[in-house]
Scaffold this motif. Structure first.
Motif, PDB file in Angstrom:
ATOM      1  N   GLY A  51       0.827  -1.197   0.000  1.00  0.00           N
ATOM      2  CA  GLY A  51       0.000   0.000   0.000  1.00  0.00           C
ATOM      3  C   GLY A  51       0.862   1.247   0.000  1.00  0.00           C
ATOM      4  N   VAL A  52       0.263   2.378  -0.320  1.00  0.00           N
ATOM      5  CA  VAL A  52       1.021   3.622  -0.467  1.00  0.00           C
ATOM      6  C   VAL A  52       1.720   4.012   0.840  1.00  0.00           C
ATOM      7  CG1 VAL A  52       0.842   6.095  -0.938  1.00  0.00           C
ATOM      8  CG2 VAL A  52      -0.435   4.465  -2.340  1.00  0.00           C
ATOM      9  N   GLU A  53       1.018   3.959   1.957  1.00  0.00           N
ATOM     10  CA  GLU A  53       1.636   4.356   3.223  1.00  0.00           C
ATOM     11  C   GLU A  53       2.755   3.396   3.612  1.00  0.00           C
ATOM     12  OE1 GLU A  53       1.294   7.183   4.791  1.00  0.00           O
ATOM     13  OE2 GLU A  53      -0.018   7.707   3.116  1.00  0.00           O
ATOM     14  N   GLU A  57       6.823   4.252   4.038  1.00  0.00           N
ATOM     15  CA  GLU A  57       7.617   3.882   5.210  1.00  0.00           C
ATOM     16  C   GLU A  57       8.887   3.137   4.799  1.00  0.00           C
ATOM     17  OE1 GLU A  57       5.085   1.604   7.716  1.00  0.00           O
ATOM     18  OE2 GLU A  57       3.728   3.291   8.171  1.00  0.00           O
ATOM     19  N   VAL A  58       8.761   2.274   3.798  1.00  0.00           N
ATOM     20  CA  VAL A  58       9.924   1.524   3.335  1.00  0.00           C
ATOM     21  C   VAL A  58      10.946   2.445   2.688  1.00  0.00           C
ATOM     22  CG1 VAL A  58      10.717  -0.202   1.650  1.00  0.00           C
ATOM     23  CG2 VAL A  58       8.700  -0.656   3.064  1.00  0.00           C
ATOM     24  N   VAL A  59      10.479   3.311   1.786  1.00  0.00           N
ATOM     25  CA  VAL A  59      11.387   4.183   1.039  1.00  0.00           C
ATOM     26  C   VAL A  59      12.031   5.222   1.941  1.00  0.00           C
ATOM     27  CG1 VAL A  59      11.526   5.931  -0.776  1.00  0.00           C
ATOM     28  CG2 VAL A  59      10.223   3.836  -1.160  1.00  0.00           C
ATOM     29  N   GLU A  60      11.262   5.884   2.780  1.00  0.00           N
ATOM     30  CA  GLU A  60      11.767   6.990   3.582  1.00  0.00           C
ATOM     31  C   GLU A  60      12.471   6.517   4.851  1.00  0.00           C
ATOM     32  OE1 GLU A  60       8.701   9.810   4.363  1.00  0.00           O
ATOM     33  OE2 GLU A  60       8.267  10.166   2.249  1.00  0.00           O
ATOM     34  N   GLY A  61      12.055   5.379   5.398  1.00  0.00           N
ATOM     35  CA  GLY A  61      12.633   4.917   6.652  1.00  0.00           C
ATOM     36  C   GLY A  61      13.680   3.862   6.441  1.00  0.00           C
TER      37      GLY A  61
END
Length: 237
Positions: A51-53, A57-61
């Motif tokens: 999902g988008v959220e 979280e994966v990309v930014e964190g």
């Protein structure tokens, strides 16, 4: 965020997870990301998109920390402090993962032009240009033979050497948003020259990004020259 941007973010998250999976079991990946191992299996194997959220979280964190760790493992310093980052700048697939992480972490707005310095900054610049759908321009220490009009920026370095960069005047248009990128920032002298070129073109600065920051002199210098975001994927003392 429109439908295309959402899909791009989801695909970027899958790319990050696949990179992480290369050296981890699904249980180890679950521990790292906090996501169920079964879901990770489906993402990595392309059965379903996160999902988008969850993708954000994966990309930014996780993505930023994982890429920073991978970069640090690939970089070598010699006894005199010179940096060998060939294991990074020659790996286009790795740089393609860096671009969305950098964009999301620094909250960069879409630029019209990615500006870098030849030669080591070109592969990162190409990755950033591809991600943003922007043009790539790179300044060189010599003039192109067939080009008549140049923007020129010159500076005498602390070592006493005079450094000059040239960019064809047609590479940047008045009012365009320019993101300055490079593989390495140490003293900030190269970034200052690139920023000067962009300002001579009457462009707007969208940000300054480097793969590696050695010390904080260079990033501090860049922040004195622009109010736009300034950052690096990984920092070394």
């Amino acid at each position: 965020m429109n439908r295309a941007e959402k899909a791009a973010l989801q695909l970027q998250a899958v790319s990050v997870l696949r990179m992480l999976k290369e050296t981890r079991t699904y249980d180890e990946l679950a521990e790292l990301t906090g996501l169920p191992a079964g879901d990770l299996n489906r993402y990595v194997n392309g059965h379903v998109l996160p999902g988008v959220e969850r993708a954000r979280e994966v990309v930014e964190g996780v993505g930023r920390d994982a890429l920073a760790d991978e970069l640090e493992a690939r970089v070598r310093f010699d006894d005199e402090g010179y940096v060998d980052n060939s294991g990074v700048v020659f790996d286009q697939s790795f740089l393609d993962l860096v671009a969305p992480v950098a964009a999301n972490t620094l909250n960069l707005e879409r630029p019209d032009v990615i500006l870098t310095a030849a030669t080591d900054g070109i592969t990162l610049g190409a990755a950033m240009a591809s991600y943003f759908g922007a043009r790539l321009a790179y300044a060189k220490k010599s003039k192109e033979t067939a080009v008549e009009d140049f923007i020129e920026s010159r500076q005498r370095l602390a070592s006493g050497i005079e450094l000059t960069y040239y960019l064809p005047a047609s590479a940047i248009d008045d009012g365009e948003r320019v993101l300055v990128v490079d593989d390495l920032i140490r003293s900030g002298e190269t970034q200052e020259l690139l920023l000067d070129i962009a300002l001579q073109a009457d462009a707007n600065i969208a940000g300054v990004f480097a793969l590696i920051a050695v010390g904080d002199e260079g990033t501090n210098r860049a922040r004195e020259l622009t109010d736009a975001p300034v950052g690096a994927l990984s920092s070394f003392d």
